[in-house]
Design an enzyme around this catalytic site. Structure first.
Site, PDB file in Angstrom:
ATOM      1  CG  ASP A 109     -10.718   2.972  -7.643  1.00 23.35           C
ATOM      2  OD1 ASP A 109     -10.403   2.608  -6.489  1.00 23.35           O
ATOM      3  OD2 ASP A 109     -10.915   2.178  -8.580  1.00 23.35           O
ATOM      4  CB  SER A 110     -11.778   4.068  -2.033  1.00 18.74           C
ATOM      5  OG  SER A 110     -10.696   4.945  -1.769  1.00 18.74           O
ATOM      6  CG  ASP A 135      -6.635   3.727  -7.376  1.00 22.60           C
ATOM      7  OD1 ASP A 135      -5.836   2.939  -7.896  1.00 22.60           O
ATOM      8  OD2 ASP A 135      -7.522   3.389  -6.564  1.00 22.60           O
ATOM      9  CE  LYS A 164      -4.664   1.549  -5.175  1.00 22.33           C
ATOM     10  NZ  LYS A 164      -5.587   0.691  -5.981  1.00 22.33           N
ATOM     11  CD  GLU A 218      -8.887  -2.122  -8.340  1.00 21.96           C
ATOM     12  OE1 GLU A 218      -9.516  -3.050  -8.884  1.00 21.96           O
ATOM     13  OE2 GLU A 218      -9.407  -1.335  -7.524  1.00 21.96           O
ATOM     14  CD  GLU A 224      -8.926  -3.747  -1.124  1.00 18.64           C
ATOM     15  OE1 GLU A 224      -8.339  -3.108  -2.026  1.00 18.64           O
ATOM     16  OE2 GLU A 224     -10.078  -3.472  -0.729  1.00 18.64           O
TER      17      GLU A 224
HETATM   18  O1  KIV Z   1      -9.059   2.950  -3.854  1.00 20.63           O
HETATM   19  C1  KIV Z   1      -8.498   2.744  -2.754  1.00 20.63           C
HETATM   20  O2  KIV Z   1      -8.633   3.519  -1.800  1.00 20.63           O
HETATM   21  C2  KIV Z   1      -7.683   1.560  -2.631  1.00 20.63           C
HETATM   22  C3  KIV Z   1      -7.155   1.210  -1.272  1.00 20.63           C
HETATM   23  C4  KIV Z   1      -8.238   0.627  -0.469  1.00 20.63           C
HETATM   24  C5  KIV Z   1      -5.959   0.345  -1.348  1.00 20.63           C
HETATM   25  O3  KIV Z   1      -7.460   0.872  -3.587  1.00 20.63           O
END
Ligand code: KIV
Length: 269
Positions: A42-43, A81, A111, A113, A179
């Site tokens: 989600d970055s 994510d 993934k 959080e 992180e």
């Molecule tokens: O969203 C993302 O790219 C991340 C990584 C920085 C681990 O969570």
């Protein structure tokens, strides 16, 4: 087809590599370089969508980008994510959102959080066949509570993180992102867990490393202190765009080899 079992098997044998990607051509480059996992993070909110945090990123945006990445990849494990508020309050919608990434978009895992609110969800998803990568330490979806500060710096925070890491492993998570945490805490958590840890700003003792692709190739204007820039893609793009502008303005482009003339049309024009 890559599986989370391959990733688990690599832990302790050789460092695990992971990078983010948000589009097919970038994913293809990352995959061709034999990176083990590609995270459709989600970055993307900051990296490619022009938001100033990850909070506005939607399930549709992650889904669309996950599809693009999956289509560009042959070997790497694709991890999608789950964005802010797409999980954590209602198990049914979380399962639907996570399932969509595998059923419709070609991801191999999701993934999340993590916190105490994601232990049960991790167990449910794992039982349903959706592999879960947990994520502790700095979790940017909590920016309004924690900012972007380093995490796990007091004994109490460190104990809590280790406890959550163990609980997510027990719940079935296949790996854990750590992180922006102290290297010695990441080393302890790595030693205590059987599943692989993947660090970002967590020192050299995790089982693997992950970085945001923009930081890695030098595309962004800013990158965090724990990232390393291995290229200058921004500089190269700036040079190419300026050269294009100059050649269009001077008439040098398009040249004869970029055009074609149809002789039959000579009488018409
Ligand atoms: O969203 C993302 O790219 C991340 C990584 C920085 C681990 O969570």
């Amino acid at each position: 087809m890559p599986t989370v079992r391959d990733i688990r098997a690599k832990a302790g044998e050789a460092p695990i590599t992971m990078l983010t990607a948000y589009d097919a051509p970038t994913a293809e480059i990352v995959d061709d370089a034999d990176i083990d996992m590609i995270l459709v993070g989600d970055s993307m909110g900051n990296a490619v969508l022009g938001y100033d945090s990850t909070l506005p990123v939607t399930v549709d945006e992650v889904a669309s980008r996950t599809g693009a990445v999956s289509r560009g990849v042959e070997d790497a494990l694709v991890v999608a994510d789950l964005p802010f508020l797409s999980f954590g309050f209602d198990e049914n919608s979380a399962v639907e959102n996570a399932g969509r990434m595998l059923k419709e978009e070609g991801a191999n895992a999701v993934k999340i959080e993590s916190g105490s609110h994601t232990i049960e969800l991790t167990e449910t998803l794992t039982q349903l066949g959706v592999p879960v990568m947990a994520h502790l330490g700095l979790t940017p979806q909590h920016v309004n509570q924690s900012g972007y500060a380093r995490q796990g710096t007091s004994q109490e925070e460190a104990d809590e993180m280790l406890d959550l890491a163990r609980k997510h492993e027990e719940a079935g998570a296949f790996s854990l992102v750590l992180e922006h945490v102290p290297a010695n805490l990441a080393a302890t958590i790595t030693e205590e867990l059987d599943i692989p840890t993947i660090g970002i700003g967590a020192g050299p003792h995790t089982d693997g490393q992950v970085l945001v692709i923009n930081d890695t190739v030098g595309l962004g204007e800013w990158s965090p202190s724990f990232a390393k820039q291995f290229g200058d893609v921004r500089g190269e793009m700036e040079r190419a765009v300026a050269a294009y502008r100059d050649e269009v303005e001077s008439g040098e482009f398009p040249a004869r080899e970029h055009s074609h003339v149809e002789e039959e049309l000579d009488g018409v024009y």
